[in-house]
Design an enzyme around this catalytic site. Sequence first.
Site, mmCIF file in Angstrom:
data_model
loop_
_atom_site.group_PDB
_atom_site.id
_atom_site.type_symbol
_atom_site.label_atom_id
_atom_site.label_comp_id
_atom_site.label_asym_id
_atom_site.label_seq_id
_atom_site.Cartn_x
_atom_site.Cartn_y
_atom_site.Cartn_z
ATOM 1 N N TYR A 176 0.834 -1.196 0.000
ATOM 2 C CA TYR A 176 0.000 0.000 0.000
ATOM 3 C C TYR A 176 0.863 1.238 0.000
ATOM 4 O O TYR A 176 2.085 1.176 0.207
ATOM 5 C CB TYR A 176 -0.949 -0.009 1.212
ATOM 6 N N ARG B 299 8.382 4.042 -4.505
ATOM 7 C CA ARG B 299 8.417 3.063 -3.406
ATOM 8 C C ARG B 299 7.404 1.944 -3.656
ATOM 9 O O ARG B 299 7.678 0.775 -3.355
ATOM 10 C CB ARG B 299 8.146 3.756 -2.069
ATOM 11 N N ARG C 173 -7.403 -20.730 -1.503
ATOM 12 C CA ARG C 173 -6.424 -20.540 -0.447
ATOM 13 C C ARG C 173 -5.330 -21.614 -0.473
ATOM 14 O O ARG C 173 -5.589 -22.786 -0.214
ATOM 15 C CB ARG C 173 -7.097 -20.539 0.931
ATOM 16 N N HIS D 19 -0.760 -21.475 -0.044
ATOM 17 C CA HIS D 19 0.346 -20.538 0.190
ATOM 18 C C HIS D 19 1.082 -20.158 -1.092
ATOM 19 O O HIS D 19 1.475 -19.027 -1.276
ATOM 20 C CB HIS D 19 1.347 -21.134 1.192
ATOM 21 N N LYS E 146 6.643 -1.919 2.084
ATOM 22 C CA LYS E 146 5.408 -1.356 2.649
ATOM 23 C C LYS E 146 4.241 -2.313 2.419
ATOM 24 O O LYS E 146 3.414 -2.120 1.517
ATOM 25 C CB LYS E 146 5.126 0.033 2.051
ATOM 26 N N GLU F 51 12.059 2.577 14.452
ATOM 27 C CA GLU F 51 11.135 3.612 13.959
ATOM 28 C C GLU F 51 9.852 3.523 14.763
ATOM 29 O O GLU F 51 9.736 2.715 15.688
ATOM 30 C CB GLU F 51 10.860 3.403 12.468
ATOM 31 N N LEU G 11 11.067 1.326 7.398
ATOM 32 C CA LEU G 11 10.488 1.774 6.134
ATOM 33 C C LEU G 11 11.152 3.096 5.767
ATOM 34 O O LEU G 11 11.234 3.997 6.602
ATOM 35 C CB LEU G 11 8.978 1.982 6.289
HETATM 36 N N1 PLP Z 1 7.442 3.808 9.145
HETATM 37 C C1 PLP Z 1 6.302 3.110 9.183
HETATM 38 C C2 PLP Z 1 6.290 1.786 9.882
HETATM 39 C C3 PLP Z 1 5.143 3.602 8.576
HETATM 40 O O1 PLP Z 1 3.999 2.890 8.611
HETATM 41 C C4 PLP Z 1 5.179 4.884 7.945
HETATM 42 C C5 PLP Z 1 4.001 5.443 7.296
HETATM 43 O O2 PLP Z 1 2.970 4.840 7.217
HETATM 44 C C6 PLP Z 1 6.398 5.569 7.935
HETATM 45 C C7 PLP Z 1 7.520 5.009 8.528
HETATM 46 C C8 PLP Z 1 6.516 6.915 7.271
HETATM 47 O O3 PLP Z 1 6.495 6.776 5.875
HETATM 48 P P1 PLP Z 1 6.021 7.971 4.928
HETATM 49 O O4 PLP Z 1 6.816 9.159 5.340
HETATM 50 O O5 PLP Z 1 6.342 7.517 3.568
HETATM 51 O O6 PLP Z 1 4.550 8.162 5.187
#
Ligand code: PLP
Length: 286
Positions: free
Chosen positions: A33, A52, A100, A102, A149, A182, A207
């Site tokens: 997403y 991304r 379903r 895997h 993501k 993070e 991320l």
């Molecule tokens: N880290 C995580 C785990 C996130 O879910 C997000 C945003 O959803 C971010 C960092 C920040 O990413 P962005 O600046 O691209 O929104």
Amino acid sequence: MSRVAYVNGRYVRHAEAGISIDDRAFLFSDGIYEVIEVFDGVLFDERGHLDRLARSAAELRLKPPMGEAALKFVLREVVARNRVRFGHVYLQVTRGAARREHYFPAADTPPNLVVTARPHDPVAGDAKAHKGIAVITLPDIRWKRPDIKTVSLLPNALAKQQAKEAGAAEAWLVGADGFVTEGASSNAWIVDGEGRLITHPADSSILSGITRARILEIAAVKAIRVIERAFTVAETYAAREAFISGATMLVMPVVRVDGRAIGDGAPGPVALALRGAFHDPMTSVG
Ligand code: PLP
């Protein structure tokens, strides 16, 4: 006006939108997403988000649902149909619906694409930023590829809920080595005693935020020193400032971590300056 969602080629009423119970993201969180800020009608940093998305798709060997030009059209159409001037557009791509199992489904299984949009109140966001938020620290129990993501966000949701129940707005995740990676839905930053920005390097344990990249750009233009290195919880407690970043909260000052005041317990000048410059084209490179 009722909300409108895009689902696999159709614009439908949000409340009635749906996809198959055999969808791979429903069964295996086999989907990716993006969340893109809509700022004054413009998809802010769209390029970074689409790049991304392409990277996430490639890492999971997920077929893009359509070409980039078509996707950009759909994103704008959903924003327009929902009359969003300030808000966010959300898009999710899954490996499609299949019995379903895997193993990946047959190569001709069409991916599912859903796009939604939601307005937000920029004034309320700024008011929150001038108060600052509280954060708690929790163990980082996610899988080893949070750089992709994916919609596999259960540990993030559990951490966020725990933060809420502790009266905080975000959880900072701490690896087994004692370093903050993070936030559950944001990147984490501190400002040290010398005024330097410190944030975890964009390796496979975080991320790589598009907002994070924008902050690095602003810092370069404003000659704010940046060190991309992991930092500890103890360093956080001793920091002059702390903040989080993400497309939904932009730059959000953190004033308490685990109940301890950061700096003087008020939003810091560096965080507020970065927030203030966020949409300013004068702080863009190129
Ligand atoms: N880290 C995580 C785990 C996130 O879910 C997000 C945003 O959803 C971010 C960092 C920040 O990413 P962005 O600046 O691209 O929104």
